[in-house]
Design a protein around this motif. Structure first.
Motif, PDB file in Angstrom:
ATOM      1  N   THR A  48       1.918   0.187   4.992  1.00 31.93           N
ATOM      2  CA  THR A  48       1.482  -0.488   6.216  1.00 31.93           C
ATOM      3  C   THR A  48       0.904  -1.877   5.958  1.00 31.93           C
ATOM      4  N   ARG A  49       0.466  -2.141   4.726  1.00 36.00           N
ATOM      5  CA  ARG A  49      -0.161  -3.428   4.433  1.00 36.00           C
ATOM      6  C   ARG A  49       0.319  -3.951   3.087  1.00 36.00           C
ATOM      7  N   ALA A  86      -8.383  -2.619   3.872  1.00 28.93           N
ATOM      8  CA  ALA A  86      -8.365  -3.097   5.256  1.00 28.93           C
ATOM      9  C   ALA A  86      -9.430  -4.147   5.537  1.00 28.93           C
ATOM     10  N   SER A 132      -3.989 -11.819   8.530  1.00 28.30           N
ATOM     11  CA  SER A 132      -4.443 -11.378   7.223  1.00 28.30           C
ATOM     12  C   SER A 132      -5.969 -11.360   7.177  1.00 28.30           C
ATOM     13  N   SER A 152      -5.340  -9.239   2.564  1.00 34.78           N
ATOM     14  CA  SER A 152      -4.591  -8.058   2.996  1.00 34.78           C
ATOM     15  C   SER A 152      -4.019  -8.355   4.371  1.00 34.78           C
ATOM     16  N   ALA A 153      -2.739  -8.012   4.560  1.00 37.43           N
ATOM     17  CA  ALA A 153      -2.090  -8.303   5.841  1.00 37.43           C
ATOM     18  C   ALA A 153      -1.193  -7.142   6.250  1.00 37.43           C
ATOM     19  N   PRO A 154      -1.047  -6.897   7.553  1.00 38.80           N
ATOM     20  CA  PRO A 154      -0.099  -5.866   8.010  1.00 38.80           C
ATOM     21  C   PRO A 154       1.319  -6.241   7.587  1.00 38.80           C
ATOM     22  N   ILE A 155       2.044  -5.272   7.087  1.00 36.33           N
ATOM     23  CA  ILE A 155       3.370  -5.563   6.572  1.00 36.33           C
ATOM     24  C   ILE A 155       4.369  -5.873   7.690  1.00 36.33           C
ATOM     25  N   THR A 207       0.818  -1.206   0.000  1.00 38.56           N
ATOM     26  CA  THR A 207       0.000   0.000   0.000  1.00 38.56           C
ATOM     27  C   THR A 207       0.860   1.267   0.000  1.00 38.56           C
TER      28      THR A 207
END
Length: 220
Positions: A24-25, A90, A49, A40-43, A20
């Motif tokens: 952040t993701r 998100a 996810s 989608s997952a937090p980096i 993103t």
């Protein structure tokens, strides 16, 4: 460097992925029982996810990200319509149809779709009205309005062959058989469909506009 985890789908492989704008993701396609799904997952691996496309089969070709949405080609399960969709990165939001295919049962959106500057609109080729006949459209990525058709009326066997957005996303040029069947001409129009297309180049008889290369850096 802080230790980072890995994303491991339950089945199969990870395909296309994008980070993103705010880093952040990460959004990625992975094999699912019913096909390819988007996640989608937090980096920084700080959370789990999120599955973004329940009830859909998506494609492992270009994903396009805006500040808060992912735009992708897909197919709702039980249908044969290959359309353009978007959903919040998100998670937690609905999957929205961007292309609003109409006119016949099987719709195909081509994989060369592009987003305007800021990710407000998507420009895409689709056979939305006549099976196998590719025309040019644009639509807001949040699905808030029906697509605007950008291309002009064309001979029955003609298609929009390719298109190119200006650097600021305000205009789109495209090459198509729009005046004489079998001959390619060059056209330009505002990407939001707010004005009719203008003809930029009509080659001499039995000649073609062969390829779009680039816009002037100033978008002119």
């Amino acid at each position: 460097l802080a230790a980072r985890g890995s994303v491991r789908p339950r089945d199969g492989d990870v395909f296309e992925f994008r980070i993103t704008e705010d880093a952040t993701r990460v959004v990625y396609g992975a094999s699912e029982v019913a096909g390819i799904g988007l996640h989608s997952a937090p980096i920084d691996s700080s959370g789990s996810s999120v599955f973004l496309t329940p009830g859909m089969t998506t494609f492992d070709d270009p994903l396009a990200l805006t500040a808060d949405r992912v735009v992708f080609r897909g197919r709702a399960q039980g249908t044969t319509r290959d359309e353009l969709f978007s959903t919040p990165i998100a998670g937690g939001g609905p999957v929205t149809v961007v292309s609003h295919g109409a006119g016949h049962g099987e719709v195909t959106v081509e994989d060369d779709f592009a987003l305007t500057a800021g990710g407000v609109r998507a420009v895409f080729r689709s056979d939305a009205f006549v099976d196998g006949k590719l025309e040019l459209f644009s639509a807001p990525v949040d699905g808030s309005a029906a697509p605007a058709q950008l291309s002009l009326a064309m001979p029955d066997a003609a298609d929009v062959a390719e298109f190119l957005l200006s650097p600021d996303g305000a205009d789109v040029a495209w090459r198509a058989d729009s005046s004489v069947g079998g001959r390619s001409d060059l056209y330009v129009t505002p990407s939001d469909g707010s004005a009719l297309a203008s003809v930029l180049a009509v080659p001499a008889a039995e000649e073609d506009v062969n390829r779009l290369l680039l816009f002037d850096p100033d978008g002119e």
